[in-house]
Every structure is written in C-alpha cells, then in structure tokens.
Design a protein around this motif. Structure first.
Motif, short mmCIF file in Angstrom:
data_model
loop_
_atom_site.label_atom_id
_atom_site.label_comp_id
_atom_site.label_asym_id
_atom_site.label_seq_id
_atom_site.Cartn_x
_atom_site.Cartn_y
_atom_site.Cartn_z
N ASN A 482 0.83 -1.21 0.00
CA ASN A 482 0.00 0.00 0.00
C ASN A 482 0.86 1.26 0.00
O ASN A 482 0.57 2.23 -0.69
CB ASN A 482 -0.92 0.02 1.23
N VAL A 483 1.92 1.21 0.78
CA VAL A 483 2.82 2.36 0.88
C VAL A 483 3.60 2.54 -0.42
O VAL A 483 3.77 3.65 -0.93
CB VAL A 483 3.75 2.17 2.11
N VAL A 484 4.04 1.42 -1.00
CA VAL A 484 4.77 1.47 -2.27
C VAL A 484 3.88 2.04 -3.38
O VAL A 484 4.33 2.79 -4.24
CB VAL A 484 5.29 0.06 -2.64
N ALA A 485 2.60 1.70 -3.33
CA ALA A 485 1.68 2.13 -4.39
C ALA A 485 1.51 3.65 -4.46
O ALA A 485 1.07 4.17 -5.48
CB ALA A 485 0.32 1.46 -4.21
N ARG A 562 5.59 14.17 -6.10
CA ARG A 562 5.47 13.05 -7.04
C ARG A 562 4.77 11.86 -6.40
O ARG A 562 4.90 10.73 -6.87
CB ARG A 562 6.84 12.67 -7.57
N ALA A 563 4.03 12.09 -5.32
CA ALA A 563 3.27 10.97 -4.73
C ALA A 563 2.29 10.43 -5.76
O ALA A 563 1.73 11.18 -6.56
CB ALA A 563 2.51 11.46 -3.49
N LEU A 564 2.13 9.12 -5.75
CA LEU A 564 1.25 8.47 -6.73
C LEU A 564 -0.14 8.25 -6.15
O LEU A 564 -0.31 8.10 -4.95
CB LEU A 564 1.82 7.10 -7.11
N ALA A 631 -0.48 3.73 -9.59
CA ALA A 631 -0.19 2.38 -9.12
C ALA A 631 -1.25 1.99 -8.11
O ALA A 631 -1.81 2.84 -7.41
CB ALA A 631 1.19 2.31 -8.47
N HIS A 632 -1.53 0.70 -8.05
CA HIS A 632 -2.56 0.22 -7.13
C HIS A 632 -2.23 -1.19 -6.70
O HIS A 632 -1.85 -2.04 -7.51
CB HIS A 632 -3.92 0.25 -7.85
#
Lengths: 736, 232
Positions: A482-485, A562-564, A631-632
């Motif tokens: 979740n954090v990586v997404a 740049r947070a996704l 990303a998800h």
C-alpha cells in the motif's frame, strides 16, 4: 487483608498470581497495592502472554531512534533533523460496550502517546473490524465507532487520513477498534517519559480525576460475556476539547522549553498507577505520591480509586525542580489545571499516601514484574481440512455472469467504497494531506521539506485464520505494498495484536505463529517493528475473533510532489506486475469472492516474501525513473476489483477486453494471489524491461480510455460501477 | 496589511490560515482570545475554524464572550475587514455581527468533502476579485454548517447583495444536489450590511496549494489584497 476468590476474580488476578505477589512483597498487599499490582499485571499492561514472543521481532535499523518498548511510541529518523513517532493501540472492549466513547477515547489515548514524546500529531488512522452489517447490533456498533472516531479527531483538529474496515462473523459482538497516530517534529525535541532526578516534583496536568474507567486495563484483559454491559463504568468518557489544550501545551513545552523538564508521560490504561510506576521504572527511580493532592471531580474517592481511575486527558509532567513554576505557568496559560502530587525518589519504591497516612508502599520492581506465561500452542483442528478443500472442484464463473459478479462484489460490505466513513472525518486539517483517504495509503506532507509520509494499516484476518504464519506475513507485505503504491519506501511498522484468550492452546498457536510470520516479513521487507500493542481475550461466548495482527506501516516519499495515486490518465497503458493474468483456482484461497459467491472460507493463502520484495522494488524503481502515472495494490477482490477502483479514481474507462485470462475465469478476475500491482504508464516497454531484468512477470492489460470497464467478459459502464461501489455501504447501513 | 489570526481555546485552523495567507504574501500573527488589542485599521482579522470551547453549549456561543471579541466588534464597526471561517462564521453569528444561525447538517453527520462555490456578490472586498461565472473548488469540514434564517432575512440578504457564496455543482449550477448540509437557499457565506464582515462555512485556507488539491481559495485573499495596499 483477607482476599477471597471473588475479589480476585473482579480484578482478574489468579490465586497463583496473588500468592506470587505475597511472596515478592513478603507480606499481604494493602488494598491499594493489590489494585496497582493487578492492573500492572493485567494482560493489557503486563503483556503476560505476548512479551515472551516479542524477541522474534526485528526492532533495530538505521532509521530507528528509540529502543522498542522503551518509550511510548517508536521514533524514526526522517533525515535533516526531522523525526516521526507512531504507534497503534486497541480500544476493543470499551467499543463493544459503548461504541462512541470507546472509539473516541481510543483516539484520545493514542494521541497522548504521541505528544507525550514531544511530537505534534499530524495523522490518525483507524483499523476496524465488525461482525456482518446484516445484523442490527453490528450496524449500531459500526455507526457508533465511526461517529466516535470523528467526534474526537474532528474536534481536536488532527486529520484522520486512513485505515480500513473488514467485516466477518467472528467479530460479531467483539469489534476491533485499533487507532494509530503519527506525530512529527525535530529530533532534538523528542521527550523521554522517564521520571529522572530525585527530588523533582510530579505534576498531574489536565482533567480532574473521577471514578470513570476504574479497572479498564483489567476489563481489557478478560473475555466479553453477557454481563459485560454491566462493565460500563469501566468505559471512559472523552473530552477532545481539553485534550486539544493539553496537546498544544505539551508540544509547546517540547518545542520551546524542553530544558524545563525531565520527563512527560501520558495517563492511559491503569491511569496514575501505570504512568507513575512506568516512568520511575524507566529512570530507575521511585515515586512518592500523595493522592489527597490529586484534584477530583467526585467526592469520597478512595486512594484505590484515585490510583486506578482511567479518567481521560491527563498527563504526568516531571519538571526540573527549579522550573516548576515555569511549567505550572505554561499549563495555566493554556487554561489547564496543573498540580504537584508527589516527588521523584531514589528508593525504587512506589509510595502512596493519603495525606499523612501511607496506604501503599511497594517496590517498583515488583509492581512491574508481571508474570510471563508461555502456553504451549496447539494447531487449530480445522486448518488442515480448510487447506485441503478442493478449490479446483468449484464450478467456475460463467462468462455471461462476470459483469454482475463484479458489480455484486463492488457493492458488498467488504469491498464497497469507504467514502461513507471518511467523509465524516476531517482528513484535511493542518494542510498536509497530499493523498487523501480512499487510496492505497495516505500521504502527509512534512512541511519544511520535500518529503512526505505514506501511512497505511492492513490485516486480512481471514488469511491469518487460515494459516496464521502466512497470514501475518501477508499483512505486513500488503501494508508495505500500500505504501509502495503511493511512491513511498516502507521504513517501519507498528502492530496491534488482536487475538482471543491466550490461555487456550489454539489461540496461543495463532499468537505465536502470527508473531513469527510478522517478524519474518518485516525482516525481508526491511521494516523493523518500533512500537505496538497486544489486545488479547477478544472473545465472546461464541468464540474468539479472527486472529488479527494489524499492521501500521510508515513509508517515506522522497518527493511529495510526485506521490502516486491509483488514478490512471487517458491513454495510459495498464500493466499487471507480479503475476500472469491467468491464475489457477488455488488463488481463490480465503478470497472475498470465495466467501461471498460460494459462502466458503478455505484454502491455503500463499506468499513468497523474497519475490514480494522484488516486485515492490520494481515499482519504486519504475516510479523513480518517472515511468508511472498511477499504481494500485491488487489484493482484496482480485484483479477485476482493483481495475474497477483505478477506473473510478481516474474517472476513466479501461479497455482490456482482449486480456488473456486463462482457463479459470473466477481465479483470474477475483483470485487474490499476492505480490501484484496494477500500474499505469505511458511507457509500457520501459516498465516491462525493468520487470524482465528482475524476473518479475509483467502483463499488458489494456488502455485507459472511454467510459466503460472491459476486462475479458466483463463489460460495465463506469456510472454503474460507481453506483455499486460508492453507494454500497450507505445502502447496507440503511438496512436496505 | 497584516492579518490577525484569532486563537480561541479549541481553534485549529489558525496554522492553516497563516500558511494560506503566506502563500499570497500576507504576513499573519496570532492573537490569543484573552487579549483585546486595537487592530490596525488596515489589518484583516481572521476568525479561523475549529471547535472553540469544544462546541459546548452551542458552536461559538462561549467564544463570543472572549475579550478579543470586543476588539473584533470595534474593528468591524470601524469598517475594518473581518472574515470568519467555519467556527469563525458560527462565532460571528453568535456575536450578532452576522444574521442567522448554523444548524446541524441535514444529514446529521459531519461532512469533510469537496464543494464548489459561486460568488453572488462581486463587489465586496472579499469577492471583487472573483470574476462572474467562476466556480471555486473549496472544501467543507463541519457538522453544523446548515445556514438558517427566516424568510424575511433571507430575502433581505439576497436583495441587498449580502449572499457572498452559494454551494453549486462543478459547472456552477446552484441546486439541491450540490448542497452539502441543507443550508437555506444553498447559502455558504454571507456579508454584513457594510460588506466588511464575511462569514463562510467552506475553508478557503485549505484550497491554497496545488499540492493539497487546489488553490481556488486564494481568490478571496487576493480580493482583499486588491482593496488594501500591501504594506500599508
């Protein structure tokens, strides 16, 4: 004093534990001493069954600033002199009895843990579990808990930015309410909770002390039964307005006048008892408290009641003697009571007076030496049978029914949009919320820097119930995913271990296996456990809750601009990273689809942690190269649900009708194989090249375009998907 | 011009207001509610959002007795600019600087969500920089923002250009679907008779930075800057 079994039952101390206390004191305890010992030796404060397992956890790392358990919350170095502290804590039993106040004071309690360390709380999250919402009582608990979380967080002005909710029959009557808080500040403002400096005063600040919540810690350490509602006096009532003033005063103290004080400690479970005794333990000192100096809100309170009250919104300050007046003046300026109630001593004793009379005097070492139990675990009987369930023998989904199956799943209580909840929470106050609730993780801007904090909670209790060790591994992996997404690098974990009665061998097995799995996952993913809480005895006469080791994950977003999110843009190519599109029936294990379409919870969830780490690395690398627009995490509900969520987030259709879904349609659409991400990109070839180099599968799904979702046989208008997903929870809660 | 941001016990938007004002170049300072300063004539006085006194009794009902409110009254009476946001709006109504009341949301639930606003008055110091037809995306966050006044008062407010903002949809259409709290006639903000006091439920200070989801709220501060010389 003579102690009968009835008294011991009331304070949840066993006869053997009582005898142990007598042996350690070398005499019978006084009433006050017995109350203090029973609270500190409760499971809630003493971690009797969980502490012997904590050695499994990785607790150190280059960013960890605190020793696990040494302070109220774990602290993480964010670089450039900034740090974050965070922790998660349960308030399950109070919420089962009085959902609004139970949840509200859960939020209040975790906030105090954070500002006790001198940090400013900047984000709250809540991980909730209830029984199915088809039941009116569960709906009552659900509505009350959500209102209580909002009531406290909205008033105090700390944004509630995330969390999750899951519903399962095992939580009926024993909901889980786990509140997490993140605070930030300068490393040099971190405070200790140790009562240092013999002769320094002990100052109690905040609310007056009443009879509310007496033996709350004990209440948290027994199973719920038909008489539990009579424990209502053990539930506290929150005053977020007072806590707001307390928070401002404490943060000001840390930021501007740290040199005035030695320590700051919150009053939580077991009230003044645990607060004072634990701060003395941390400093190797003693305390001498005169309870007649404690301001009360009721007359006639005994020393026992004062020492065990869990009245909310109170803190213990240990000022340096020469700055006592400065500290009192600071709190008075914030219009808060502050009173000297005792002193730090050098004798290692907890001395409790009521005016001239000493009503208790016991060694700190004894009071804090809770017995430790290792119960030999026994693998629950049904596990092997559940694993052996022949998933391949299930009738596959007919292509003609695929669209309706997706819409049904999206509207179901576990999959429906959580907007009904988070629109009741102020998630923007403090002007730091860059990625709001509703996505994989929330992102909070660390003002004054380019960095962001990514925060998420997760735990699929169904997986943990099916195989505790693997389920716990997955809980950590999914929280990290979740954090990586959102473009964050996972850095550390807080956990909240919610289990049934640990004296039962089956629960002991679940607890130990979960801790082992959790620790394994944290090691592989490089995320030490820096704080946590154990909530055991989550049982009703109908049985234990699903084993639920909830994970709170903290990640760092290097460039917050740049947070996704999971919103693709028109023209993006959607890729599935981490697996092929075709999946076998085994991936239906423990899935939402299996539970809702086949009314079955079975199978063996699987995860390869090294592979998981590799897939996460690819996503972060691709993002670092600027290749990703969205990303998800592809998990609960499987590929079709994840794709629908992306389409809704971006308000854009997805054309993937040509996706090759293999021979098992239900598994391809709704299977819950781990270690998968959906990503959107303008440069699919570059992402594929990266993935290939790391031996990570990468499949092209289709294009973001139009206003329909087409995936294999699924063909649904975005408007219909939105109606199903957004309206789902509201319809269910209306009892429709 | 500087901005005086008033802090009551329980106020929580003071920092957000100071941040937003800083984004448009306005220096801001905090004033604790127990102080009763004489505000400089050109200063903008901001009553921010929050839960002053924990909303005990009624939103804003206790805060209006704070010493600082005498200064606010005097500043308003002298023609100085005052803006009350969310709880600040509630306080201004309780202090009778603005007519009407803010009732519990029609949903009976707190709402934190995006809303869209259209300005109904393009001449006030707070709205003159907002061009006709522009729709502002400004979020709300309140449990009691349901604006109510009797029909005579509402007619008077409309007839005299004192409705500053109404809730609208993204296209600027004022309709019941766009009304987040049940407010009479979709009213999101109103002006006093002289037009120097604005109360509004939405939070312009939250719509101040693209990173945080948009900066439409800055239009209000920029309007104010248009009528008061910076640095004066």
């Amino acid at each position: 004093m003579p102690v009968d079994d009835r008294t011991l039952a009331q304070i949840a101390l066993s006869r053997a534990e009582y005898d142990r206390l007598v042996a350690m004191l070398e005499r019978e305890p006084t009433e006050v001493e017995l109350g203090m010992a029973s609270a500190l030796w409760s499971e809630h404060c003493g971690y009797k069954h969980s502490k012997p397992l904590f050695h499994h956890f990785p607790t150190t790392g280059p960013r960890v600033l605190t020793e696990a358990g040494a302070e109220n919350a774990g602290a993480i170095d964010l670089g450039d002199g900034w740090c974050a502290v965070f922790k998660m804590e349960s308030h399950n039993h109070p919420s089962a009895i009085e959902p609004y106040e139970g949840a509200a004071t859960g939020v209040g309690g975790i906030l105090r843990d954070i500002f006790a360390m001198g940090m400013r709380p900047v984000a709250l999250l809540d991980s909730l579990r209830f029984g199915p919402l088809s039941d009116a009582h569960n709906r009552h608990l659900f509505r009350g808990v959500v209102a209580g979380i909002g009531g406290y967080g909205n008033c105090i002005g700390v944004p509630t930015v995330g969390g999750e909710v899951q519903l399962a029959p095992e939580y009926s009557g024993n909901p889980l309410v786990n509140a997490m808080c993140v605070g930030v500040g300068r490393v040099e403002h971190l405070l200790s909770s140790a009562a240092r400096g013999v002769g320094n005063p002990l100052v109690l600040v905040g609310a007056d002390t009443g009879r509310d919540g007496i033996h709350g810690a004990t209440f948290a350490s027994v199973s719920l039964d038909a008489d539990s509602s009579e424990r209502r006096p053990a539930v506290q009532v929150g005053n977020p307005f007072l806590e707001k003033l307390l928070m401002e005063a404490c943060v000001e103290l840390a930021e501007q006048h740290k040199d005035w004080i030695e320590g700051l400690q919150d009053l939580g479970a077991a009230g003044l008892t645990s607060s004072a005794v634990e701060s003395a333990l941390r400093a190797g000192t003693g305390i001498d408290i005169d309870i007649s100096l404690v301001p009360r809100r009721e007359q006639g309170m005994t020393a026992y009641e004062v020492m065990l009250s869990e009245s909310q919104e109170r803190m213990l300050v240990i000022p340096k003697r020469e700055h006592l007046e400065d500290v009192l003046a600071l709190f008075h300026r914030w219009e808060i009571h502050a009173d000297v109630i005792g002193t730090v001593t050098g004798d290692g004793m907890a001395t409790i007076r009521d005016g001239a009379e000493v009503v208790g005097r016991a060694p700190i070492a004894t009071l804090t030496d809770a017995p430790q139990y290792v119960v030999e675990g026994r693998r629950p009987a049904g596990l092997d049978e559940a694993h052996a369930f022949d998933l391949a023998a299930l009738t596959d989904l007919e292509p003609a029914r695929a669209t309706q199956a997706l819409l049904d799943l999206l509207a179901s209580e576990n999959m429906a949009s959580r907007r009904w909840i988070f629109r009741q929470y102020d998630h923007q106050v403090l002007n730091n919320t860059v990625v709001p609730p509703g996505g994989d993780a929330a992102v909070i801007w660390l003002k004054g820097t380019n960095r962001g904090l990514a925060v998420a909670t997760d735990c699929n209790g169904r997986f943990v119930g099916l195989e505790p060790r693997i389920g716990a591994q997955i809980a950590v992996a999914e929280a990290a995913r979740n954090v990586v997404a959102v473009g964050g690098t996972p850095v550390a974990v807080t956990d909240c271990l919610n289990f049934g009665n640990p004296e039962r061998p089956e629960v002991a097995y679940q607890l130990e296996q979960s801790i082992i799995g959790l620790a394994e996952s944290c090691r592989v993913l490089g995320t030490p456990v820096v704080s946590g809480n154990a909530s055991l005895y989550n049982e009703t006469p109908n049985g234990a809750v699903l084993p639920t080791p909830t994970i709170g994950m903290l990640g760092i977003v290097a460039d917050v601009r740049r947070a996704l999110t999971c919103a693709p843009r028109a023209g993006d190519t959607l890729l599935l990273l981490g697996a092929t599109l075709a999946q076998d029936a085994l991936t239906l294990a423990g899935s939402e689809y299996l539970a809702t379409a086949h009314n079955t919870v079975a199978g063996l969830p699987r995860i390869d942690l090294d592979f998981e780490a590799r897939v996460q690395r690819i996503v972060l690398d691709a993002h670092a190269l600027g290749l990703l627009t969205a990303a998800h995490d592809c998990s609960d509900g499987g590929l079709a649900v994840a794709l629908a969520e992306c389409a809704l987030a971006g308000s854009i259709g997805i054309e993937a009708a040509g996706a090759v879904l293999g021979t098992r349609l239900d598994a391809a659409l709704f299977g819950e194989a781990q270690s998968r991400f959906l990503v959107a990109t303008q440069d699919a070839e570059a992402v594929r090249t990266l993935a290939q180099a790391a031996a990570v599968p990468c499949a092209v799904l289709g294009l973001a375009t139009g206003d329909r979702l087409r995936l294999g046989p699924i063909d649904a208008a975005l408007a219909d998907i939105r109606e199903a997903h957004e309206g789902g929870l509201g319809r269910i809660l209306s009892g429709l | 011009m500087r901005a005086a941001v008033v802090v009551f016990p329980g106020t929580w938007s003071d920092g957000d207001c100071i941040y937003a004002l800083g984004r448009v170049g306005v220096e801001a300072y905090r004033v604790w509610h127990r102080e009763a300063p004489v505000f400089a004539p050109n200063d903008l006085v901001v009553l921010p959002g929050g839960f002053s006194y924990g909303d005990h009794l009624r939103c804003g009902a206790i805060a209006r007795f704070s010493p600082v409110m005498q200064s606010v009254q005097a500043h308003a009476a002298a023609g100085g600019l005052v803006i009350g946001i969310c709880n600040g709006f509630q306080i201004l109504c309780e202090a009778a600087l603005l007519p009407g009341v803010l009732m519990r949301n029609a949903s009976l639930q707190f709402r934190c969500m995006p809303t869209h606003l259209v300005a109904e008055n393009h001449a006030s110091p707070f709205t003159r920089g907002i061009v006709i037809g522009r729709v502002l995306a400004v979020p709300i966050s309140h449990g009691e923002g349901n604006y109510f006044a009797d029909a005579t008062t509402l007619d008077m407010l409309e007839a005299t250009g004192r409705v500053a903002f109404r809730y609208a949809d993204a296209a600027g259409r004022v309709n019941s679907e766009a009304n987040p709290n049940g407010a009479q006639r979709n009213i999101a903000g109103i002006l006093n008779e002289r037009g120097n006091v604005l109360g509004m439920m939405p939070h312009p200070e939250r719509a101040c930075d693209p990173l945080l989801g948009g900066e439409d709220g800055n239009a209000i501060w920029q309007s104010v800057l248009g009528v008061v010389t910076v640095g004066a």
